[in-house]
Design a protein around this motif. Structure first.
Motif, mmCIF file in Angstrom:
data_model
loop_
_atom_site.group_PDB
_atom_site.id
_atom_site.type_symbol
_atom_site.label_atom_id
_atom_site.label_comp_id
_atom_site.label_asym_id
_atom_site.label_seq_id
_atom_site.Cartn_x
_atom_site.Cartn_y
_atom_site.Cartn_z
ATOM 1 N N PHE A 109 11.100 -51.979 110.474
ATOM 2 C CA PHE A 109 11.525 -53.388 110.476
ATOM 3 C C PHE A 109 10.308 -54.317 110.392
ATOM 4 N N PHE A 110 9.285 -54.034 111.189
ATOM 5 C CA PHE A 110 8.080 -54.865 111.179
ATOM 6 C C PHE A 110 7.301 -54.707 109.874
ATOM 7 N N LEU A 111 7.132 -53.472 109.432
ATOM 8 C CA LEU A 111 6.301 -53.226 108.249
ATOM 9 C C LEU A 111 6.971 -53.688 106.967
ATOM 10 N N GLY A 112 8.292 -53.818 106.980
ATOM 11 C CA GLY A 112 8.995 -54.261 105.786
ATOM 12 C C GLY A 112 9.109 -55.755 105.655
ATOM 13 N N LYS A 113 8.658 -56.489 106.680
ATOM 14 C CA LYS A 113 8.763 -57.945 106.665
ATOM 15 C C LYS A 113 7.569 -58.564 105.954
ATOM 16 N N SER A 114 7.877 -59.498 105.049
ATOM 17 C CA SER A 114 6.785 -60.244 104.411
ATOM 18 C C SER A 114 6.218 -61.289 105.367
ATOM 19 N N ALA A 115 7.084 -61.805 106.261
ATOM 20 C CA ALA A 115 6.648 -62.769 107.276
ATOM 21 C C ALA A 115 7.221 -62.337 108.611
ATOM 22 N N LEU A 116 6.357 -62.085 109.579
ATOM 23 C CA LEU A 116 6.801 -61.622 110.891
ATOM 24 C C LEU A 116 7.351 -62.790 111.704
ATOM 25 N N PRO A 117 8.288 -62.494 112.664
ATOM 26 C CA PRO A 117 8.867 -63.573 113.482
ATOM 27 C C PRO A 117 7.853 -64.316 114.330
ATOM 28 N N VAL A 118 6.681 -63.692 114.596
ATOM 29 C CA VAL A 118 5.629 -64.338 115.382
ATOM 30 C C VAL A 118 4.355 -64.324 114.553
ATOM 31 N N ARG A 119 3.702 -65.478 114.446
ATOM 32 C CA ARG A 119 2.476 -65.563 113.666
ATOM 33 C C ARG A 119 1.268 -65.285 114.530
ATOM 34 N N GLY A 120 0.180 -64.879 113.876
ATOM 35 C CA GLY A 120 -1.074 -64.680 114.587
ATOM 36 C C GLY A 120 -1.402 -63.219 114.811
ATOM 37 N N ASP A 121 -2.517 -63.001 115.528
ATOM 38 C CA ASP A 121 -3.020 -61.650 115.744
ATOM 39 C C ASP A 121 -2.259 -60.904 116.830
ATOM 40 N N LYS A 122 -1.549 -61.616 117.708
ATOM 41 C CA LYS A 122 -0.863 -60.936 118.804
ATOM 42 C C LYS A 122 0.219 -59.998 118.301
ATOM 43 N N ILE A 123 1.007 -60.441 117.327
ATOM 44 C CA ILE A 123 2.066 -59.580 116.817
ATOM 45 C C ILE A 123 1.481 -58.389 116.072
ATOM 46 N N LYS A 124 0.367 -58.613 115.379
ATOM 47 C CA LYS A 124 -0.282 -57.489 114.693
ATOM 48 C C LYS A 124 -0.779 -56.461 115.694
ATOM 49 N N ALA A 125 -1.245 -56.930 116.831
ATOM 50 C CA ALA A 125 -1.762 -56.010 117.852
ATOM 51 C C ALA A 125 -0.653 -55.127 118.423
ATOM 52 N N VAL A 126 0.505 -55.723 118.739
ATOM 53 C CA VAL A 126 1.579 -54.921 119.333
ATOM 54 C C VAL A 126 2.211 -53.989 118.306
ATOM 55 N N VAL A 127 2.307 -54.427 117.050
ATOM 56 C CA VAL A 127 2.839 -53.553 116.004
ATOM 57 C C VAL A 127 1.881 -52.389 115.759
#
Length: 578
Positions: free
Chosen positions: A520-538
């Motif tokens: 779900f996360f990797l298929g999104k062109s735009a994640l529901p939360v912007r910034g580095d925090k969402i990238k860190a948890v994913v």
């Protein structure tokens, strides 16, 4: 008034009054007395020009006459709607109905602008204008039909929001307009809009009305077409219906089970449901529908009644609201001094039931201090009489979950703190209401109030420590699709910990529930939360899955779209190695 004019009124059923700039809607009316006519003489039936919105509040127009210049009237509509005068707005909304009935081709050229302008007026502070706008949307759906498909999402969101209001006639008008919408637009658009805006809403009434209108939309489509879509859409549909079937509102549960029973007629339903809900939920729902049908035994919460003032200030009169209907009889009137307390002679089971009924009443009290007291009383019952709480867990949490979403911050914080203390006491007894609890807790993770956020986080941690982690993994994985902000970050981070602890014991559960979250996360062109925090948890989730699954993660990723695979290797720094 001349005799010729009176004869014209009697023949044509019209009054001599006319409004040149407004389409006229006619309604028969009897006159009592007119000049020379006496009270004993019968008068001819004449008509009256009606400019009120009540004549079309259900989406119908009794009779409308075409405008001489509809283009000019369409321009007037926008002028009047931009006015601050509520009567101008009402007149504009009435003209829109007439344009829809008599000049739909003219209205079609500006349908987007008209729909947007009418939708804005739904939230008008004057209830008369608001109801008129809601009814006008029903007329637009009825006359323009599938031309309104593009407007369905926004209008559905606004109308469902109005359902949460306590004003009954506004609810009735909004429900009628949604009913007309479902009957006239493309069914798939109606289903998607209701699922997106209503079934996941925090307000229990919004979920209830969304489920009510989702049912006829699904009946129009049929089980075969509903289960012939993509795997992702089927899983989302089945998950939504299962959640509705477990909602804390009885009507919502009924509609959810009714829709599930429609899907159960299709041979592929069992396979789809198997991969969408936990085995315990699957077994419970299927058996309940097969054995009991979609109907549910009513166990409504007792109504809140105000205490009647006694006729004598020194005495209190107890009416026949004692448990006489449970097999015990007392006198119709027993006078008791207020300072004395009658020792209870009720059997233990009846006494416990009485305590629960009192608890339900307190949890629904209007005063926030009373609701806080009720929350503390529930904790006391969990410690002292856990058996009746466990045996009536669904009814108890039907009354308690709204306090986890209470409008008063003090009540909400106290309820979340008590929930964290109740979880170790109730443990597995919470399984029937686990999804409701997880939904309420995770919603509060977005709170800006430090105390509420801390209490919600404590409740989540206690759930992981004391409840079945397999069921919890599934509930949290489902919630990811509907969360944003800090709640999404916290839930995703806890999913990583559950993957590490669960995979050695239950690898299939991790693959079934956690992997779809990663895709779900990797298929999104735009994640529901912007910034580095969402990238860190994913990244943390992906690394946890890769550490546990190893090469099998690559095999699972090979079945995903190319951009998903590319994002996975990018996160894991495996692009060069691959």
């Amino acid at each position: 008034m001349s005799s010729g004019l009176l004869r014209w009124c009697a023949d044509s059923r019209l009054t001599p009054t006319s409004v040149p700039t407004t389409c006229v809607i006619f309604k028969p009316l009897f006159c009592v007395k007119l000049f020379g006519y006496g009270s004993s003489k019968k008068l001819p039936l004449i008509g009256q020009c009606i400019l009120e919105e009540d004549e079309a509040e259900d989406g119908d127009i009794q009779e409308a006459r075409p405008f001489p210049c509809p283009q000019r009237e369409l321009l007037n509509v926008f002028t009047w709607l931009s006015s601050d005068e509520w009567d101008n707005k009402t007149k504009a909304l009435l003209n829109i109905r007439c344009l829809a009935a008599c000049h739909s081709e003219i209205l079609l050229s500006r349908l987007d602008d008209v729909s947007l302008a009418v939708t804005r007026e739904v939230n008008n502070l004057r209830s008369k204008v608001s109801r008129s706008a809601i009814s006008t949307l029903g007329v637009l759906f009825k006359t323009m039909k599938q031309h309104m498909d593009r407007e369905v999402d926004e209008i559905t969101r606004v109308l469902l929001h109005k359902m949460g209001e306590s004003n009954k006639f506004i609810q009735k008008a909004a429900s009628r307009s949604l009913e007309i919408m479902v009957a006239n637009v493309t069914p798939a658009r109606a289903v998607a809009a209701l699922m997106t805006s209503g079934t996941q809403h925090r307000n229990v009434l919004v979920r209830r009305f969304a489920a009510e209108h989702l049912l006829p939309a699904m009946e129009r489509i049929g089980a075969g077409k509903l289960l012939s879509g993509s795997c992702e859409s089927i899983n989302l549909l089945v998950h939504t219906l299962v959640k509705l079937a477990q909602d804390n509102h009885q009507d919502t549960r009924y509609y959810g089970r009714k829709m599930l029973s429609i899907l159960m007629t299709h041979p592929n339903f069992t396979r789809c449901l198997k991969y969408s809900v936990p085995p315990c939920d699957l077994k419970d729902i299927m058996e309940r529908i097969k054995q009991q049908g979609v109907e549910e035994k009513k166990c409504e919460l007792p109504p809140i009644k105000e205490d009647k003032k006694p006729t004598n200030s020194n005495l209190r009169i107890l009416k026949d609201n004692s448990p006489s209907d449970r097999g015990l009889w007392f006198g119709s009137q027993v006078r008791v001094a207020p300072c004395k307390r009658i020792p209870s002679t009720l059997p233990q089971a009846v006494e416990e039931t009485h305590k629960l009924e009192e608890l339900y009443k307190l949890l629904a009290e209007k005063e926030f201090q009373a609701r806080i007291h009720a929350v503390m009383l529930l904790l006391d019952h969990c410690r002292n009489i856990p058996e009746p709480i466990c045996n009536n867990i669904v009814q108890v949490f039907d009354a308690f979950v709204p306090r986890l979403q209470d409008w008063n911050k003090k009540v909400k914080q106290k309820a979340l703190e008590v929930l964290a203390l109740m979880i170790p006491l109730l443990r597995d007894a919470l399984q029937p209401v686990l999804f409701l609890v997880v939904s309420a807790v995770t919603d509060n993770l977005n709170s800006k109030h430090a105390g509420i956020y801390a209490a919600a986080m404590k409740g989540l941690e206690e759930s992981i420590a004391h409840l079945d982690n397999t069921l919890l993994l599934h509930c949290l994985a489902l919630r990811v699709h509907y969360l944003s902000g800090q709640a999404l970050l916290d839930v995703t981070e806890h999913l990583s910990g559950l993957v590490t602890s669960l995979y050695p014991r239950k690898p299939q559960a991790v693959k079934c529930y956690a992997l779809p979250v990663l895709w779900f996360f990797l298929g999104k062109s735009a994640l529901p939360v912007r910034g580095d925090k969402i990238k860190a948890v994913v990244t943390k989730l992906a690394q946890s899955l890769y550490q546990e699954m190893g090469s099998s993660l690559r095999e699972s990723a090979a079945k995903q779209p190319p951009h998903v695979i590319k994002n996975l290797w990018k996160i894991l720094d495996l692009v060069k190695k691959h």
